[in-house]
Design an enzyme around this catalytic site. Structure first.
Site, PDB file in Angstrom:
ATOM      1  N   HIS A 111       1.022   6.276   1.703  1.00 47.30           N
ATOM      2  CA  HIS A 111       1.776   7.252   2.490  1.00 47.30           C
ATOM      3  C   HIS A 111       2.960   7.858   1.742  1.00 47.30           C
ATOM      4  O   HIS A 111       3.560   8.821   2.214  1.00 47.30           O
ATOM      5  CB  HIS A 111       2.147   6.668   3.846  1.00 47.30           C
ATOM      6  CG  HIS A 111       0.906   6.399   4.651  1.00 47.30           C
ATOM      7  ND1 HIS A 111      -0.046   7.377   4.863  1.00 47.30           N
ATOM      8  CD2 HIS A 111       0.404   5.275   5.210  1.00 47.30           C
ATOM      9  CE1 HIS A 111      -1.055   6.868   5.549  1.00 47.30           C
ATOM     10  NE2 HIS A 111      -0.800   5.590   5.769  1.00 47.30           N
ATOM     11  N   ASN A 115       0.857  -1.186   0.000  1.00 47.43           N
ATOM     12  CA  ASN A 115       0.000   0.000   0.000  1.00 47.43           C
ATOM     13  C   ASN A 115       0.898   1.242   0.000  1.00 47.43           C
ATOM     14  O   ASN A 115       1.687   1.445   0.926  1.00 47.43           O
ATOM     15  CB  ASN A 115      -0.910  -0.038   1.243  1.00 47.43           C
ATOM     16  CG  ASN A 115      -1.814   1.162   1.323  1.00 47.43           C
ATOM     17  OD1 ASN A 115      -1.376   2.291   1.114  1.00 47.43           O
ATOM     18  ND2 ASN A 115      -3.073   0.950   1.632  1.00 47.43           N
ATOM     19  N   ARG A 126      -6.984  12.891   0.729  1.00 47.51           N
ATOM     20  CA  ARG A 126      -5.876  13.397   1.560  1.00 47.51           C
ATOM     21  C   ARG A 126      -4.524  12.875   1.101  1.00 47.51           C
ATOM     22  O   ARG A 126      -3.507  13.454   1.412  1.00 47.51           O
ATOM     23  CB  ARG A 126      -6.098  13.072   3.030  1.00 47.51           C
ATOM     24  CG  ARG A 126      -5.948  11.616   3.369  1.00 47.51           C
ATOM     25  CD  ARG A 126      -6.045  11.395   4.855  1.00 47.51           C
ATOM     26  NE  ARG A 126      -7.410  11.536   5.324  1.00 47.51           N
ATOM     27  CZ  ARG A 126      -7.879  10.908   6.412  1.00 47.51           C
ATOM     28  NH1 ARG A 126      -7.072  10.158   7.132  1.00 47.51           N
ATOM     29  NH2 ARG A 126      -9.120  11.050   6.781  1.00 47.51           N
ATOM     30  N   HIS A 127      -4.507  11.726   0.396  1.00 51.88           N
ATOM     31  CA  HIS A 127      -3.211  11.268  -0.112  1.00 51.88           C
ATOM     32  C   HIS A 127      -3.304  10.930  -1.622  1.00 51.88           C
ATOM     33  O   HIS A 127      -2.886  11.727  -2.439  1.00 51.88           O
ATOM     34  CB  HIS A 127      -2.587  10.139   0.735  1.00 51.88           C
ATOM     35  CG  HIS A 127      -3.521   9.129   1.311  1.00 51.88           C
ATOM     36  ND1 HIS A 127      -4.398   8.401   0.532  1.00 51.88           N
ATOM     37  CD2 HIS A 127      -3.690   8.704   2.584  1.00 51.88           C
ATOM     38  CE1 HIS A 127      -5.063   7.576   1.321  1.00 51.88           C
ATOM     39  NE2 HIS A 127      -4.683   7.738   2.577  1.00 51.88           N
ATOM     40  N   HIS A 187      -5.670   3.561  -1.481  1.00 49.23           N
ATOM     41  CA  HIS A 187      -6.989   3.924  -0.963  1.00 49.23           C
ATOM     42  C   HIS A 187      -7.321   5.314  -1.486  1.00 49.23           C
ATOM     43  O   HIS A 187      -6.633   6.278  -1.156  1.00 49.23           O
ATOM     44  CB  HIS A 187      -6.930   3.906   0.575  1.00 49.23           C
ATOM     45  CG  HIS A 187      -8.245   4.138   1.239  1.00 49.23           C
ATOM     46  ND1 HIS A 187      -8.435   3.923   2.579  1.00 49.23           N
ATOM     47  CD2 HIS A 187      -9.447   4.551   0.766  1.00 49.23           C
ATOM     48  CE1 HIS A 187      -9.698   4.189   2.896  1.00 49.23           C
ATOM     49  NE2 HIS A 187     -10.324   4.594   1.806  1.00 49.23           N
ATOM     50  N   ARG A 210      -9.429   8.120  -0.934  1.00 47.81           N
ATOM     51  CA  ARG A 210     -10.350   8.602   0.106  1.00 47.81           C
ATOM     52  C   ARG A 210     -11.238   9.714  -0.429  1.00 47.81           C
ATOM     53  O   ARG A 210     -10.832  10.482  -1.314  1.00 47.81           O
ATOM     54  CB  ARG A 210      -9.543   9.150   1.288  1.00 47.81           C
ATOM     55  CG  ARG A 210      -8.960   8.057   2.142  1.00 47.81           C
ATOM     56  CD  ARG A 210      -8.398   8.627   3.436  1.00 47.81           C
ATOM     57  NE  ARG A 210      -8.243   7.569   4.404  1.00 47.81           N
ATOM     58  CZ  ARG A 210      -9.174   7.187   5.271  1.00 47.81           C
ATOM     59  NH1 ARG A 210     -10.332   7.801   5.346  1.00 47.81           N
ATOM     60  NH2 ARG A 210      -8.951   6.193   6.091  1.00 47.81           N
ATOM     61  N   GLU A 259     -11.216  -9.229   2.811  1.00 52.49           N
ATOM     62  CA  GLU A 259      -9.976  -8.832   3.472  1.00 52.49           C
ATOM     63  C   GLU A 259     -10.309  -8.688   4.955  1.00 52.49           C
ATOM     64  O   GLU A 259     -11.163  -7.878   5.339  1.00 52.49           O
ATOM     65  CB  GLU A 259      -9.435  -7.515   2.912  1.00 52.49           C
ATOM     66  CG  GLU A 259      -8.173  -7.097   3.667  1.00 52.49           C
ATOM     67  CD  GLU A 259      -7.433  -5.925   3.044  1.00 52.49           C
ATOM     68  OE1 GLU A 259      -7.575  -5.673   1.843  1.00 52.49           O
ATOM     69  OE2 GLU A 259      -6.697  -5.264   3.807  1.00 52.49           O
ATOM     70  N   HIS A 268      -4.126  -4.210   7.893  1.00 49.82           N
ATOM     71  CA  HIS A 268      -4.299  -3.070   8.795  1.00 49.82           C
ATOM     72  C   HIS A 268      -3.419  -3.219  10.026  1.00 49.82           C
ATOM     73  O   HIS A 268      -3.595  -4.131  10.817  1.00 49.82           O
ATOM     74  CB  HIS A 268      -5.745  -2.816   9.225  1.00 49.82           C
ATOM     75  CG  HIS A 268      -5.970  -1.348   9.431  1.00 49.82           C
ATOM     76  ND1 HIS A 268      -5.512  -0.692  10.535  1.00 49.82           N
ATOM     77  CD2 HIS A 268      -6.515  -0.404   8.625  1.00 49.82           C
ATOM     78  CE1 HIS A 268      -5.775   0.596  10.410  1.00 49.82           C
ATOM     79  NE2 HIS A 268      -6.381   0.798   9.262  1.00 49.82           N
ATOM     80  N   THR A 292      -8.628   4.005   8.457  1.00 50.54           N
ATOM     81  CA  THR A 292      -9.835   3.183   8.448  1.00 50.54           C
ATOM     82  C   THR A 292     -10.034   2.589   9.850  1.00 50.54           C
ATOM     83  O   THR A 292      -9.133   1.938  10.379  1.00 50.54           O
ATOM     84  CB  THR A 292      -9.679   2.047   7.415  1.00 50.54           C
ATOM     85  OG1 THR A 292      -9.196   2.627   6.205  1.00 50.54           O
ATOM     86  CG2 THR A 292     -10.994   1.352   7.147  1.00 50.54           C
ATOM     87  N   GLU A 336      -8.819   0.598  -2.806  1.00 51.25           N
ATOM     88  CA  GLU A 336      -9.763   0.607  -1.690  1.00 51.25           C
ATOM     89  C   GLU A 336     -10.630   1.852  -1.826  1.00 51.25           C
ATOM     90  O   GLU A 336     -10.106   2.946  -2.084  1.00 51.25           O
ATOM     91  CB  GLU A 336      -9.006   0.678  -0.366  1.00 51.25           C
ATOM     92  CG  GLU A 336      -8.108  -0.503  -0.126  1.00 51.25           C
ATOM     93  CD  GLU A 336      -7.151  -0.256   1.041  1.00 51.25           C
ATOM     94  OE1 GLU A 336      -7.193   0.830   1.648  1.00 51.25           O
ATOM     95  OE2 GLU A 336      -6.359  -1.148   1.314  1.00 51.25           O
TER      96      GLU A 336
HETATM   97  N1  PXP Z   1      -6.220  -2.803   4.145  1.00 52.87           N
HETATM   98  C1  PXP Z   1      -7.174  -1.838   4.189  1.00 52.87           C
HETATM   99  C2  PXP Z   1      -8.557  -2.193   3.726  1.00 52.87           C
HETATM  100  C3  PXP Z   1      -6.890  -0.529   4.623  1.00 52.87           C
HETATM  101  O1  PXP Z   1      -7.852   0.407   4.638  1.00 52.87           O
HETATM  102  C4  PXP Z   1      -5.551  -0.227   4.991  1.00 52.87           C
HETATM  103  C5  PXP Z   1      -5.201   1.177   5.395  1.00 52.87           C
HETATM  104  O2  PXP Z   1      -5.456   2.047   4.336  1.00 52.87           O
HETATM  105  C6  PXP Z   1      -4.605  -1.253   4.908  1.00 52.87           C
HETATM  106  C7  PXP Z   1      -4.958  -2.539   4.509  1.00 52.87           C
HETATM  107  C8  PXP Z   1      -3.155  -1.025   5.262  1.00 52.87           C
HETATM  108  O3  PXP Z   1      -3.053  -0.715   6.610  1.00 52.87           O
HETATM  109  P1  PXP Z   1      -1.669  -0.177   7.168  1.00 52.87           P
HETATM  110  O4  PXP Z   1      -1.390   1.119   6.468  1.00 52.87           O
HETATM  111  O5  PXP Z   1      -1.926  -0.017   8.637  1.00 52.87           O
HETATM  112  O6  PXP Z   1      -0.641  -1.221   6.852  1.00 52.87           O
END
Ligand code: PXP
Length: 237
Positions: free
Chosen positions: A10, A7, A49-50, A43, A45, A152, A188, A101, A70
């Protein structure tokens, strides 16, 4: 061996902090793929924001592996997804003002709304995953929704507590989902410290989506080395 979805939200968070052109999430995606990522996850949003809409178009054009987006069940999101056509959409709950989330999508409570959104995605040929808490009722409902082939599992409670009963809850939810022919992903709050125990406890989890800790570790290790370490952890190494 489980797949690793990197992901890259960030990377965009850092870019947006200055409203600059760099660091570029697409450059991060290509490095992550070269280092062994099996999938790129972002993601989009509602508050942007990102990740921005233009990032999705560029990623869809260049990602060689698999693009997992996402998104929440809103008309705004559908309009973008319809244009981008990623390989898969993971539907998530988004609460206004949340830092990240906060919980799984409540597919029992919002069944009709989620089913209608899934039907729209199915009609345009996008695969669908649902981000849900590791709960029997949520999983049983998920497999009834149109076009859904993946759940997931939300690992936040395990990541926050490290508790053995949360690990057991994830392992049980994974077995339940597999019995229903659903593909199982998880994510997550996962880190290099808590991932190994989950991989061993729930070998049926086929995919991990990891962002915050992996990008955080990349600040010190470099992105390619960070991806390699998480990939090894997904193998149970
Ligand atoms: N899976 C989902 C559905 C999420 O919303 C997120 C955070 O955006 C993640 C995985 C990844 O989580 P983390 O950034 O804490 O690794």
């Amino acid at each position: 061996m489980s797949r690793l979805g990197v992901n890259i939200d960030h990377v965009a968070t850092l870019r947006q902090a200055r409203r600059a052109k760099y660091p570029d999430p697409l450059a991060a995606a290509l490095i992550a793929e070269r280092a062994g990522a099996d999938q790129i996850t972002v993601h989009l949003r509602g508050d942007r924001r990102h990740i921005q809409d233009h990032d999705l178009f560029r990623l869809q054009a260049s990602v060689q592996t698999f693009l997992n987006v996402e998104a929440a069940c809103t008309d705004d999101m559908f309009a973008v997804l319809d244009q981008v056509r990623p390989h898969r959409v993971t539907l998530v709950e988004e609460r206004p003002g949340e830092v990240t989330t906060e919980g799984g999508l409540d597919v029992v409570r919002h069944r009709d709304e989620v089913a209608a959104f899934c039907a729209r995605l199915q009609a345009i040929g996008i695969r669908i995953a649902l981000f849900v808490d590791p709960d029997d009722e949520q999983i049983a409902q998920s497999c009834l929704l149109p076009g859904v082939d993946t759940v997931e599992l939300n690992t936040a409670a395990y990541a926050e507590t490290g508790a053995a009963d949360e690990l057991a809850r994830l392992a049980k939810a994974c077995l339940r989902a597999r019995e229903m022919d659903l593909m199982v992903a998880a994510g997550h709050g996962l880190t290099l410290h808590n991932l190994g125990a989950l991989v061993r406890a729930a070998p049926g989890i086929e995919e991990y989506n990891i962002g915050h800790a992996l990008i955080g570790d990349a600040v010190f290790l470099g992105l390619d080395e960070s991806v390699r370490r998480y990939k090894a952890a997904c193998r149970g190494a």
